[in-house]
Design an enzyme around this catalytic site. Structure first.
Site, short mmCIF file in Angstrom:
data_model
loop_
_atom_site.label_atom_id
_atom_site.label_comp_id
_atom_site.label_asym_id
_atom_site.label_seq_id
_atom_site.Cartn_x
_atom_site.Cartn_y
_atom_site.Cartn_z
N CYS B 73 0.83 -1.22 0.00
CA CYS B 73 0.00 0.00 0.00
C CYS B 73 0.86 1.26 0.00
O CYS B 73 0.62 2.18 -0.76
CB CYS B 73 -0.91 0.03 1.22
SG CYS B 73 -2.26 -1.15 1.18
N CYS B 108 -3.49 -0.42 11.08
CA CYS B 108 -3.24 -0.82 9.70
C CYS B 108 -3.22 -2.34 9.59
O CYS B 108 -3.78 -2.91 8.66
CB CYS B 108 -1.89 -0.27 9.23
SG CYS B 108 -2.01 0.86 7.86
N CYS B 171 5.20 15.87 36.27
CA CYS B 171 6.27 15.80 35.25
C CYS B 171 6.99 17.14 35.20
O CYS B 171 8.22 17.22 35.12
CB CYS B 171 5.70 15.53 33.87
SG CYS B 171 4.51 14.21 33.76
N CYS B 174 9.98 18.25 37.57
CA CYS B 174 11.33 17.83 37.21
C CYS B 174 11.74 18.45 35.87
O CYS B 174 12.80 19.05 35.73
CB CYS B 174 11.43 16.31 37.09
SG CYS B 174 11.62 15.47 38.68
N HIS B 175 10.89 18.27 34.85
CA HIS B 175 11.35 18.50 33.48
C HIS B 175 11.19 19.94 33.00
O HIS B 175 11.80 20.32 32.00
CB HIS B 175 10.65 17.52 32.54
CG HIS B 175 10.98 16.08 32.86
ND1 HIS B 175 12.22 15.53 32.65
CD2 HIS B 175 10.23 15.10 33.43
CE1 HIS B 175 12.22 14.27 33.05
NE2 HIS B 175 11.03 13.98 33.54
N CYS B 216 8.83 6.65 34.42
CA CYS B 216 8.80 7.86 35.24
C CYS B 216 7.69 7.76 36.27
O CYS B 216 7.87 8.15 37.43
CB CYS B 216 8.57 9.09 34.37
SG CYS B 216 10.06 10.02 34.02
#
Lengths: 106, 255
Positions: B73, B108, B171, B174-175, B216
């Site tokens: 495809c 798919c 999250c 920390c980030h 995490c």
């Protein structure tokens, strides 16, 4: 057949020192781990690696359980003549996988 | 007076949880050791490439009751799949919610190939995902502009900023607020999903973004999302939007 990546120059000058890098897909199961229900996972590692240059052994390594999965082995050899460089990895089941690459030395 | 104080507190809280300015965004690559970066940069040393090679074989393999391969495809992946991973998770009109790349591949398989879906974190699903994402390597992440994704982006943002688990951390704490500092021995990265599926040395294998998110969550002692949970996809969607414009590095190598 495990997937393998081999990197070496297709051409080299006679007497040139060439670097060969190999990477093979393998779990390198140490034999020291246990599965989710507490049973030991049997050891399954590649324990031997040999490289021959036109039939002559130029590099050999023994591998042990502390080596990480998908072992990467890089080494140097001298390009002496055109021909075949063969790589074989042997695992704990005694099965050997061999790959061959050509090099042209001029 | 009280209203002013409250407004000040609110402003301080907003400042503490400020988003990272675009010019300060850094990929996890920049926090990795030089040896790890060298491993990622050299395609003959990057173990993630083994997954890409496996994915390339799977792409061409006929499977399922439809006896069709991906290639039947989609044709040549380097052209047909170029840029696709950079805009996932994408909105699926049939489901009415976003799906990530792994879910798209499995849809798919079930809808067009008549094959069983591949299990989450199975070597085959990671390999196919890595192969598709590899076609977008170096392209900028294009956070989807689809208006229908807005509620899911908001949900992802809310999850990113919500404290959870026994450690009661979000999250963002920390980030966004503490990246670049250390959490025991490891540097806290900014949490941009630029290289998934990623080869993590700790895992000794490729792994998905969802596996990383679960890591995490277990780390802050929260109950992790199930694989494929809508919340996990919403969080992936938010993270990709947050990293919008950063180049994809798949397959990245991380410690």
């Amino acid at each position: 057949m495990a997937r393998v990546l081999i990197n070496l120059p297709a051409r080299a000058k006679r007497g040139e020192v060439i670097e060969i890098k190999t990477l093979i897909a393998h779990p390198m199961e140490t034999g020291y781990r246990v599965g989710p229900i507490g049973t030991a996972i049997p050891r399954d590692i590649i324990n031997r690696f040999v490289c021959t240059y036109n039939g002559a052994e130029v590099f050999r390594a023994e591998l042990f359980p502390a080596i990480a999965a998908n072992p990467f082995i890089a080494f140097f050899t001298v390009a002496t003549e055109s021909g075949e460089i063969a790589f074989s990895w042997t695992d704990d089941h005694g099965e050997t996988q061999t790959e061959v690459r050509q090099i042209t030395v001029e | 007076m009280k209203a002013v104080a409250l407004a000040l507190v609110a402003a301080a809280a907003a400042a503490a949880a400020a988003e990272i300015a675009p010019e300060n965004r850094r990929s996890g690559y920049e926090f990795a050791a030089p040896e790890t970066r060298a491993m990622q940069d050299d395609d003959s040393a990057n173990p993630g490439i083994l997954g890409v090679l496996q994915g390339s074989a799977l792409w061409a393999a006929k499977t399922g009751t439809g006896d069709r391969s991906c290639a039947d495809c989609h044709g040549d992946a380097p052209s047909s799949m170029k840029g696709v991973a950079a805009r996932y998770p994408a909105f699926d009109p049939a489901l009415g919610r976003p799906v990530d790349l792994e879910q798209r591949i499995n849809r798919c398989r079930t809808e067009h190939q008549g094959a069983a879906p591949l299990a989450w974190e199975s070597a085959d699903l990671l390999a196919l995902t890595a192969f598709v994402a590899y076609q977008s390597r170096g392209l900028p992440i294009a956070g989807s502009k689809n208006a229908e994704l807005r509620p899911f982006l908001d949900q992802g943002s809310e999850l990113f900023h919500r404290r959870e688990g026994q450690l009661n951390l979000s999250c963002s704490q920390c980030h966004d607020d503490n990246w670049g500092k250390r959490l025991s021995g490891a540097v806290i990265p900014q949490g941009h999903p630029t290289g998934y599926p990623v080869y993590r040395l700790e895992w000794q294998s490729l792994g998905s973004l969802q596996r990383r998110l679960r890591n995490c969550m277990i780390g802050v002692r929260a109950e992790p999302f199930e694989y494929g949970a809508p919340e996990a996809v919403a969080l992936e969607l938010y993270l990709m939007g947050r990293a919008s414009g950063m180049p994809l590095e798949t397959p990245a190598v991380r410690p």
